[in-house]
Scaffold this active site. Structure first.
Site, PDB file in Angstrom:
ATOM      1  CB  SER A  45      -0.920   0.012   1.223  1.00 39.50           C
ATOM      2  OG  SER A  45      -1.888  -1.012   1.138  1.00 39.50           O
ATOM      3  CD  GLU A  66       0.189   0.729  13.242  1.00 37.40           C
ATOM      4  OE1 GLU A  66      -0.463   0.282  12.297  1.00 37.40           O
ATOM      5  OE2 GLU A  66       0.030   0.351  14.432  1.00 37.40           O
ATOM      6  NE  ARG A 175      -7.544   2.629  -2.031  1.00 32.76           N
ATOM      7  CZ  ARG A 175      -8.678   2.037  -1.687  1.00 32.76           C
ATOM      8  NH1 ARG A 175      -9.516   2.646  -0.859  1.00 32.76           N
ATOM      9  NH2 ARG A 175      -8.990   0.848  -2.155  1.00 32.76           N
TER      10      ARG A 175
END
Length: 322
Positions: A45, A66, A175
């Site tokens: 991604s 994260e 995106r």
């Protein structure tokens, strides 16, 4: 070729800005062996796969952890590395704000926080993933540089440029495939706004995906006899105060356009500059204190008022306030 929005700006190809990040990271890493990449289980991604293949010993897959990734990145700077962290914008900010504040911003660590899938154009994943507060969160942190480029070419250039900037950076991209309309050989200057179109009646300050929407809005407004000055604010912090004040001295009114909440983002950054130096009527094109929802990116941009037609309406409204 696509339809022409402006005599100066056309496009023949669309591409996602996250691919600009992936390609820029690879190029920067070829030039600087101190660059390392960290990713939180989203290599595909974030378009970090080519970097991983080229430099497997400089790529660290941290998994869905994260906060730990930010801590590792902060520690790596002590050894002279230049870490680029990669995950969705929501997980790059909201999930790890404490780690960024305490371990990165406070001590001015040289970490590049690279955030994809920002804003409504994440699309079908819905409100939980469509962070619209991230620019505000990051620009409030001392020492943090905040960058939001507009297309593939500018994102690639920005990704390479931040390697030479010492200090924490928040680099925001997206995106969807969007028009490529800036120079492929551009030199990216942090903190230096770009005047895309010169005009006299109103200034539009736009950032990220809204720059192209503003270009399309300018074409509509030109047909109506309204002269627009369009400025691309790719760096929201430090913001280019001189460019803002110079333009508004001429046009006397402002529209800001961003894929972000109206609270805390580009609009507030511009308003802060104007209120302290040169007050002027201002309209915001931004999400109005709402969460997003699941849907197709283009449809969400229309529903939440972030398309070219809504920029046109904002311009017509603010001109009447002069």
């Amino acid at each position: 070729m696509s339809r022409m929005a402006n005599t100066k700006f056309t496009y023949t190809e669309k591409k996602d800005t996250r691919s600009g990040f992936g390609d820029g990271l690879l190029e920067a890493a070829k030039q600087n062996d101190k660059i390392v990449g960290l990713c939180a289980d989203l290599t595909g991604s974030l378009k970090m796969g080519d970097f991983q293949k080229a430099f497997p010993d400089r790529f660290y897959q941290t998994g869905i952890a994260e906060a730990n990734m930010m801590g590792i990145a902060a520690g790596m700077t002590i050894g002279g590395k230049i870490p680029y962290t990669g995950t969705f914008a929501n997980f790059s900010t909201g999930r790890v704000y404490d780690q960024i504040r305490q371990s990165i911003a406070y001590s001015e660590k040289n970490v590049k926080i690279c955030a994809s899938h920002a804003g409504l154009t994440l699309g079908e994943d819905g409100a939980t993933h469509q962070i619209l507060e991230d620019i505000g969160m990051m620009r409030m942190l001392p020492h943090m540089t905040v960058i939001n480029p507009c297309d593939y070419n500018q994102t690639k250039a920005a990704t390479m440029a931040i390697a030479d900037h010492h200090g924490p950076v928040y680099l925001r991209f997206g995106r969807p495939s969007v028009p490529i309309f800036t120079d492929p050989n551009q030199k990216f200057e942090i903190g230096k706004a770009i005047t895309m179109i010169e005009g006299t009646d109103v200034t539009i300050f736009a950032t990220g995906h809204l720059v192209w929407e503003a270009i399309e809005a300018e074409a509509i407004l030109r047909e109506k006899g309204i002269s627009v000055e369009l400025i691309n604010i790719h760096t929201i912090k430090p913001i280019d105060e001189a460019a803002i004040l110079k333009s508004v001295a001429k046009t006397k009114c402002v529209v800001t356009a961003e894929e972000h909440q109206r609270n805390g983002g580009l609009g507030d950054a511009v308003a802060q500059v104007l209120s302290q130096n040169q007050p002027a009527p201002q309209e915001y094109v931004a999400v109005n204190d709402q969460f997003g929802e699941s849907g197709k990116p283009a449809e969400l941009m229309v529903k939440y008022g972030l398309d070219a037609n809504n920029i046109v309406k904002a311009v017509e409204k603010v001109i009447k306030r002069k």
